[in-house]
Design an enzyme around this catalytic site. Structure first.
Site, mmCIF file in Angstrom:
data_model
loop_
_atom_site.group_PDB
_atom_site.id
_atom_site.type_symbol
_atom_site.label_atom_id
_atom_site.label_comp_id
_atom_site.label_asym_id
_atom_site.label_seq_id
_atom_site.Cartn_x
_atom_site.Cartn_y
_atom_site.Cartn_z
ATOM 1 N N ASP A 167 0.808 -1.268 -0.097
ATOM 2 C CA ASP A 167 0.000 -0.127 -0.055
ATOM 3 C C ASP A 167 0.922 1.171 0.049
ATOM 4 O O ASP A 167 1.934 1.134 -0.572
ATOM 5 C CB ASP A 167 -0.923 -0.091 1.190
ATOM 6 C CG ASP A 167 -2.220 0.662 1.118
ATOM 7 O OD1 ASP A 167 -2.190 1.845 0.348
ATOM 8 O OD2 ASP A 167 -3.362 0.022 1.058
ATOM 9 N N GLY B 116 5.128 -0.419 -3.866
ATOM 10 C CA GLY B 116 4.088 0.187 -3.039
ATOM 11 C C GLY B 116 3.176 1.210 -3.646
ATOM 12 O O GLY B 116 3.295 1.250 -4.926
ATOM 13 N N HIS B 117 2.445 2.152 -3.181
ATOM 14 C CA HIS B 117 1.662 2.934 -3.942
ATOM 15 C C HIS B 117 2.034 4.443 -3.797
ATOM 16 O O HIS B 117 1.179 5.465 -3.961
ATOM 17 C CB HIS B 117 -0.039 3.029 -3.362
ATOM 18 C CG HIS B 117 -0.722 1.684 -3.452
ATOM 19 N ND1 HIS B 117 -1.801 1.332 -3.047
ATOM 20 C CD2 HIS B 117 -0.144 0.451 -4.147
ATOM 21 C CE1 HIS B 117 -2.082 0.094 -3.112
ATOM 22 N NE2 HIS B 117 -0.978 -0.393 -3.826
ATOM 23 N N GLY B 118 3.227 4.652 -3.424
ATOM 24 C CA GLY B 118 3.843 5.924 -3.201
ATOM 25 C C GLY B 118 3.574 6.712 -1.848
ATOM 26 O O GLY B 118 3.349 6.119 -1.045
#
Length: 364
Positions: free
Chosen positions: A175, A197-199
């Protein structure tokens, strides 16, 4: 929890003049057979500075709460690595819809002047760290790792908090590496390596009633490797609080390496497509400076704003992003997407900016 790494968490409710006392959990019945739950709270009641020591070994824990207010400053020393065993738990829950797995490895609630350093946290069940209602906390020299396919495993998630410094941290999760939601203010993030991940994300904002603004965020000297997003601000298309805003952001000296969406402002987040797109939270005063690297998709920058509340004062200064290709066909041709954006661009703009271009940048 196992291994040989040393973790130190320092909580400073106020400066105490009394001498430091050591509290070793092994002396309170904590054993290393991997079966017993262990906790200790005497350190909080010590009238002076205290150190809680968790020696090397394996300790199987359920929820352990260290609750203040304390009589003096408290330091935790953990000679080990925090292992959430999330993958094993998810496998057990694979065919059980009612199985609860989203436990956070560590929650930091209502802490003032805290310092977390030299910690390895691996394979969390849910998020690694949640920070709520805190003032003036520093996270440094950390490694937070979860498998990419273990969803909802945020690295550091922050809300209703003022004054966070995150530096020298490596985060790879399923995430957000860092997520900043309602009421997050005055955050400085630097020298972070994020991936997978999502940054580093703001939001989503606006889904729940009572949410407050996110503002004064600086992200500098960070690197994103193979993430789905790089720098992202995400707000719901129909927030319950109509004047909610995300503002005063600086993203500077950022490297993207094979990132799906390097830069994103999305004011129209609505996964179920049942939102009024005329009612949005607002985003303004966002500066992107010296951002370079490769994009996995053909869109480098996405500014998906609102006719009702356009993104305001968005500046792009020296942007150099190119397409990444792993099929031997060379670089992808990139473009930017802008909808209802007011701002300006300066210096090199590759791909060409979709905000007006000006010769000289604004002062910092």
């Amino acid at each position: 929890m196992y291994g040989k790494y040393l973790f130190m968490l320092c909580l400073w409710p106020f400066i105490a003049e009394a001498h430091i006392k050591l509290f070793n959990v092994a002396e309170y019945g904590a054993i290393t057979d991997g079966k017993e739950d262990n906790s200790v709270s005497d350190a909080c009641n010590w009238n002076g500075s205290a150190t809680v020591l968790i020696p090397e070994g394996t300790y199987m824990l359920k929820s352990v709460i260290f609750k203040g207010p304390c009589n003096g400053s408290v330091t935790f020393q953990i000679k080990g690595t925090l292992d959430g065993q999330g993958s094993a738990t998810r496998q057990k829950c694979k065919n059980n819809a009612n199985c609860e797995i989203l436990f956070t490895t560590m929650d930091f609630d209502f802490i003032t002047n805290g310092h977390v350093q030299n910690l390895h946290s691996i394979d969390s069940k849910g998020g690694h760290f949640i920070v709520f209602g805190c003032e003036n906390m520093t996270f440094t020299d950390l490694t937070l790792k979860s498998p990419e396919n273990n969803h909802n495993t945020d690295g550091i998630k922050i809300s209703q908090t003022n004054g966070i410094n995150i530096t020298g941290v490596k985060i790879g999760t399923g995430d957000d590496c860092v997520a900043m939601i309602s009421g997050t203010k005055n955050v400085r993030i630097s020298n972070v390596v994020c991936g997978p991940g999502h940054g580093i994300s703001v939001g989503s904002l606006g889904k729940n009633d009572g949410e407050t603004d996110v503002e004064d965020i600086v992200v500098k000297n960070c690197t994103f490797v193979g993430t789905s997003n790089g720098l992202r601000i995400k707000t719901w298309a129909a927030p319950l609080k109509k004047n909610l805003k995300a503002s005063k952001f600086v993203y500077e000296d950022i490297v993207m390496n094979n990132v799906q969406n390097p830069v994103v402002i999305d004011q129209q987040y609505c996964p179920l497509h049942q939102c009024d797109l005329k009612v949005c939270a607002s985003s303004y005063n966002v500066a992107c400076r010296n951002i370079r690297g490769s994009s996995k998709s053909d869109i480098a920058v996405i500014f998906n704003c609102s006719k009702d509340k356009p993104c305001q004062n968005i500046t792009m200064d020296n942007i150099n992003l190119w397409g990444y290709s792993d099929n031997g066909k060379g670089r992808l041709l990139l473009r930017n997407y802008c909808f209802e954006v007011n701002g300006a661009s300066y210096g090199k703009q590759s791909p060409p900016s979709c905000t007006p271009h000006r010769a000289t940048p604004l002062s910092a």
